[in-house]
Design an enzyme around this catalytic site. Structure first.
Site, PDB file in Angstrom:
ATOM      1  CD  GLU A 117      -3.202  -0.924   0.410  1.00 53.00           C
ATOM      2  OE1 GLU A 117      -3.224  -0.133  -0.453  1.00 53.00           O
ATOM      3  OE2 GLU A 117      -3.913  -1.868   0.559  1.00 53.00           O
ATOM      4  CG  HIS A 140      -5.025  -0.483   5.714  1.00 57.66           C
ATOM      5  ND1 HIS A 140      -6.401  -0.209   5.732  1.00 57.66           N
ATOM      6  CD2 HIS A 140      -4.578  -1.475   5.219  1.00 57.66           C
ATOM      7  CE1 HIS A 140      -6.763  -1.335   5.166  1.00 57.66           C
ATOM      8  NE2 HIS A 140      -5.746  -2.129   4.657  1.00 57.66           N
ATOM      9  CG  HIS A 142      -7.630  -5.660   7.604  1.00 57.86           C
ATOM     10  ND1 HIS A 142      -6.903  -6.896   6.986  1.00 57.86           N
ATOM     11  CD2 HIS A 142      -7.308  -4.824   6.814  1.00 57.86           C
ATOM     12  CE1 HIS A 142      -6.263  -6.361   5.890  1.00 57.86           C
ATOM     13  NE2 HIS A 142      -6.701  -5.272   5.673  1.00 57.86           N
ATOM     14  CG  HIS A 212      -9.359  -3.845   2.092  1.00 60.94           C
ATOM     15  ND1 HIS A 212      -8.469  -3.576   1.001  1.00 60.94           N
ATOM     16  CD2 HIS A 212      -8.894  -4.051   2.996  1.00 60.94           C
ATOM     17  CE1 HIS A 212      -7.393  -3.534   1.398  1.00 60.94           C
ATOM     18  NE2 HIS A 212      -7.248  -3.879   2.742  1.00 60.94           N
TER      19      HIS A 212
HETATM   20  O1  2HA Z   1      -0.857  -5.052   4.096  1.00 55.32           O
HETATM   21  O2  2HA Z   1      -3.808  -4.885   4.580  1.00 55.32           O
HETATM   22  O3  2HA Z   1      -4.416  -3.732   2.322  1.00 55.32           O
HETATM   23  C1  2HA Z   1      -1.987  -5.906   3.701  1.00 55.32           C
HETATM   24  C2  2HA Z   1      -3.134  -5.084   3.564  1.00 55.32           C
HETATM   25  C3  2HA Z   1      -3.240  -4.588   2.298  1.00 55.32           C
HETATM   26 ZN    ZN Z   2      -5.690  -3.998   4.205  1.00 59.51          ZN
END
Ligand code: 2HA
Ligand code: ZN
Length: 269
Positions: A117, A140, A142, A212
């Site tokens: 990313e 970022h 999840h 995502h």
């Molecule tokens: O780095 O989360 O979006 C792995 C991720 C890609």
């Molecule tokens: Zn990701």
């Protein structure tokens, strides 16, 4: 050059390791999920920033004109957050952007290739600097509950999602004052995802990527984590109520608006 003697940089890297540990322990970082970049330019001396490269220049998909000479800590491609938390310099590296913004080199400590990313992170840093914002951090991750919300069509509306999460607890309105931006599904790591995210950053510091993950920008990594953590708390209250069989009432619009003068917040929507 021994970067260990730079106490400001070391403290920042320690903070990155701390937050990487939180991401793993919260269950937000399965396998290599998520990535972090932090602009550390101001924490380094001229001499440290000029360290010889550990690799040949790697071209960037477009010129990051605001980032010439800037140095970033970036988590490594394929690297697990649980290991970033233990050894940040074995699972991430310092990169320096070329003066013309067209490429980067790794300068420390090991030649760990940056996250997939990276173009997306750099496009965001470039945009934020251009706008004069002080945001040095892109995070970022999840989070299960927040990604879950993006699988529900009515929540793919910025106003609806923001108001629902804000209304679960007063802290959410205070800690995420600019609300949530939404980016419809795009391929992970793509420039299309990066560009769509930059458009959302004009109005928001936190952006949900449909099906995502979540992205937060800010001046401080702990604050970025706190913003996502508070949104996750709100989502858990919402889901708990729904699982108990009722629609949570939520704070009223008036109660939310009263927080604006009380906490000196930016009025939003
Ligand atoms: O780095 O989360 O979006 C792995 C991720 C890609
Ligand atoms: Zn990701």
């Amino acid at each position: 050059m021994n970067l260990q003697n730079n106490t400001c940089l070391t403290a920042e890297i320690d903070r990155i390791a701390e937050v990487a540990g939180y991401l793993w322990h919260r269950g937000w970082a399965e396998r290599n999920g998520g990535n972090i970049s932090v602009n550390v330019t101001a924490l380094m001396s001229e001499e440290e920033r000029s360290m010889p490269p550990l690799c040949a220049p790697v071209p960037l998909p477009e010129a990051m004109t605001m980032l010439g000479g800037q140095v970033f800590y970036v988590t490594g491609t394929g690297c697990r957050m649980r290991y970033v938390s233990q050894e940040p310099f074995s699972h991430g590296s310092l990169i320096r952007i070329a003066e013309d913004g067209n490429s980067y080199v790794i300068i420390a400590e090991k030649p760990v290739a940056p996250t997939s990313e990276l173009p997306s992170h750099l496009l965001m840093h470039n945009y934020l600097l251009e706008k004069g914002r002080k945001n040095r951090v892109v995070l970022h991750t999840h989070p299960t509950d927040l990604i879950g919300l993006t699988h529900c069509q009515p929540f793919l509306d910025s106003d609806k999602l923001t108001r629902t999460l804000w209304s679960m607890i007063p802290e959410c309105r205070i800690i995420v004052p600019r609300g949530i931006g939404i980016v419809p599904y795009e391929i992970p790591g793509s420039m299309a995802l990066a560009r769509a995210t930059v458009r959302q950053l004009a109005e928001h510091d936190v952006v949900f990527w449909e099906k995502h993950g979540i992205l937060a920008t800010g001046e401080d990594l702990i604050e970025c984590f706190d913003a996502i953590d508070t949104l996750s708390k709100s989502a858990q209250i919402y889901f708990s109520a729904r699982m108990a069989g009722y629609e949570p009432e939520g704070m009223t619009a008036g109660q939310l608006d009263d927080l604006v003068p009380a906490f000196g917040l930016e009025k939003f929507q």
